[in-house]
Scaffold this motif. Structure first.
Motif, PDB file in Angstrom:
ATOM      1  N   GLN A 134       3.221   5.916  -2.739  1.00 38.12           N
ATOM      2  CA  GLN A 134       4.450   6.631  -3.098  1.00 38.12           C
ATOM      3  C   GLN A 134       4.534   6.837  -4.612  1.00 38.12           C
ATOM      4  OE1 GLN A 134       7.935   4.418  -1.995  1.00 38.12           O
ATOM      5  NE2 GLN A 134       9.323   5.766  -3.093  1.00 38.12           N
ATOM      6  N   LYS A 135       4.115   5.861  -5.382  1.00 39.53           N
ATOM      7  CA  LYS A 135       4.195   5.923  -6.836  1.00 39.53           C
ATOM      8  C   LYS A 135       2.975   6.617  -7.457  1.00 39.53           C
ATOM      9  CE  LYS A 135       7.289   2.115  -7.659  1.00 39.53           C
ATOM     10  NZ  LYS A 135       8.168   2.794  -8.600  1.00 39.53           N
ATOM     11  N   GLY A 136       2.005   6.992  -6.622  1.00 42.41           N
ATOM     12  CA  GLY A 136       0.813   7.668  -7.123  1.00 42.41           C
ATOM     13  C   GLY A 136      -0.234   6.732  -7.701  1.00 42.41           C
ATOM     14  N   TYR A 137      -0.112   5.435  -7.411  1.00 41.90           N
ATOM     15  CA  TYR A 137      -1.063   4.450  -7.924  1.00 41.90           C
ATOM     16  C   TYR A 137      -2.292   4.311  -7.033  1.00 41.90           C
ATOM     17  CZ  TYR A 137       2.964   2.752 -10.661  1.00 41.90           C
ATOM     18  OH  TYR A 137       4.043   2.630 -11.491  1.00 41.90           O
ATOM     19  N   TYR A 138      -2.210   4.764  -5.812  1.00 38.84           N
ATOM     20  CA  TYR A 138      -3.295   4.591  -4.849  1.00 38.84           C
ATOM     21  C   TYR A 138      -3.397   5.877  -4.052  1.00 38.84           C
ATOM     22  CZ  TYR A 138      -6.318   1.671  -1.860  1.00 38.84           C
ATOM     23  OH  TYR A 138      -7.386   1.110  -1.207  1.00 38.84           O
ATOM     24  N   THR A 139      -4.344   6.728  -4.445  1.00 40.34           N
ATOM     25  CA  THR A 139      -4.493   8.004  -3.760  1.00 40.34           C
ATOM     26  C   THR A 139      -5.700   7.951  -2.830  1.00 40.34           C
ATOM     27  OG1 THR A 139      -5.751   8.889  -5.615  1.00 40.34           O
ATOM     28  CG2 THR A 139      -3.399   9.328  -5.600  1.00 40.34           C
ATOM     29  N   VAL A 140      -5.537   8.528  -1.682  1.00 45.26           N
ATOM     30  CA  VAL A 140      -6.598   8.547  -0.682  1.00 45.26           C
ATOM     31  C   VAL A 140      -6.836  10.007  -0.293  1.00 45.26           C
ATOM     32  CG1 VAL A 140      -7.284   7.797   1.622  1.00 45.26           C
ATOM     33  CG2 VAL A 140      -5.867   6.306   0.193  1.00 45.26           C
ATOM     34  N   GLN A 141      -8.095  10.417  -0.354  1.00 47.29           N
ATOM     35  CA  GLN A 141      -8.432  11.777   0.047  1.00 47.29           C
ATOM     36  C   GLN A 141      -8.749  11.806   1.538  1.00 47.29           C
ATOM     37  OE1 GLN A 141     -11.739  13.149  -2.237  1.00 47.29           O
ATOM     38  NE2 GLN A 141     -10.477  13.754  -3.977  1.00 47.29           N
ATOM     39  N   PHE A 184       0.828  -1.201   0.000  1.00 51.07           N
ATOM     40  CA  PHE A 184       0.000   0.000   0.000  1.00 51.07           C
ATOM     41  C   PHE A 184       0.863   1.253   0.000  1.00 51.07           C
ATOM     42  CE2 PHE A 184      -2.172   3.361   2.390  1.00 51.07           C
ATOM     43  CZ  PHE A 184      -3.341   3.509   1.649  1.00 51.07           C
ATOM     44  N   ASP A 185       1.871   1.299   0.870  1.00 47.26           N
ATOM     45  CA  ASP A 185       2.762   2.465   0.938  1.00 47.26           C
ATOM     46  C   ASP A 185       3.490   2.686  -0.379  1.00 47.26           C
ATOM     47  OD1 ASP A 185       1.993   2.924   3.567  1.00 47.26           O
ATOM     48  OD2 ASP A 185       3.813   2.060   4.442  1.00 47.26           O
ATOM     49  N   LEU A 186       3.955   1.609  -1.000  1.00 47.84           N
ATOM     50  CA  LEU A 186       4.652   1.716  -2.281  1.00 47.84           C
ATOM     51  C   LEU A 186       3.701   2.244  -3.361  1.00 47.84           C
ATOM     52  CD1 LEU A 186       7.178   1.302  -4.007  1.00 47.84           C
ATOM     53  CD2 LEU A 186       6.485  -1.095  -4.298  1.00 47.84           C
ATOM     54  N   MET A 187       2.465   1.750  -3.360  1.00 46.59           N
ATOM     55  CA  MET A 187       1.491   2.224  -4.334  1.00 46.59           C
ATOM     56  C   MET A 187       1.182   3.711  -4.128  1.00 46.59           C
ATOM     57  SD  MET A 187      -1.138  -0.988  -4.695  1.00 46.59           S
ATOM     58  CE  MET A 187      -2.015  -0.263  -6.081  1.00 46.59           C
TER      59      MET A 187
END
Length: 105
Positions: free
Chosen positions: A79-86, A74-77
């Motif tokens: 960091q890479k902008g693959y998983y954004t949470v508002q 999750f952290d890697l995703m």
């Protein structure tokens, strides 16, 4: 995990079935995260339904390790902008808190 994060998107693409189909780094990480979520849910069920206390503790240890791996993915995703949470705005938080506190009474 760190090694995976250092590899480029091109090097993460792999041919499948000799058809030239590829899977991107983003898709690979999404699959890994989905698999970790599924595995955690299954192990949680095993632990809850286990009669042997020793085996239950072992399952809970494994569950902790799976959660740790899931967090790394999750952290890697993120960091890479693959998983954004508002972030939720304070008004929505207050509304949800009010709704659930009134249902608990």
């Amino acid at each position: 995990m760190a090694q995976m994060g250092q590899q480029s998107n091109q090097s993460m693409q792999a041919g499948m079935n000799g058809q030239g189909a590829t899977i991107s780094e983003r898709e690979l990480l999404q699959l890994a995260l989905s698999d970790a979520k599924y595995t955690a849910a299954a192990i949680n069920t095993f632990a809850l339904e286990c009669v042997s206390e020793t085996l239950r503790r072992d399952y809970l240890t494994i569950l902790g390790e799976v959660h740790s791996q899931e967090k790394q993915i999750f952290d890697l995703m993120q960091q890479k902008g693959y998983y954004t949470v508002q972030n939720a705005n304070p008004q929505d938080i207050a509304q949800a808190k009010s709704k659930f506190s009134s249902q608990a009474q």
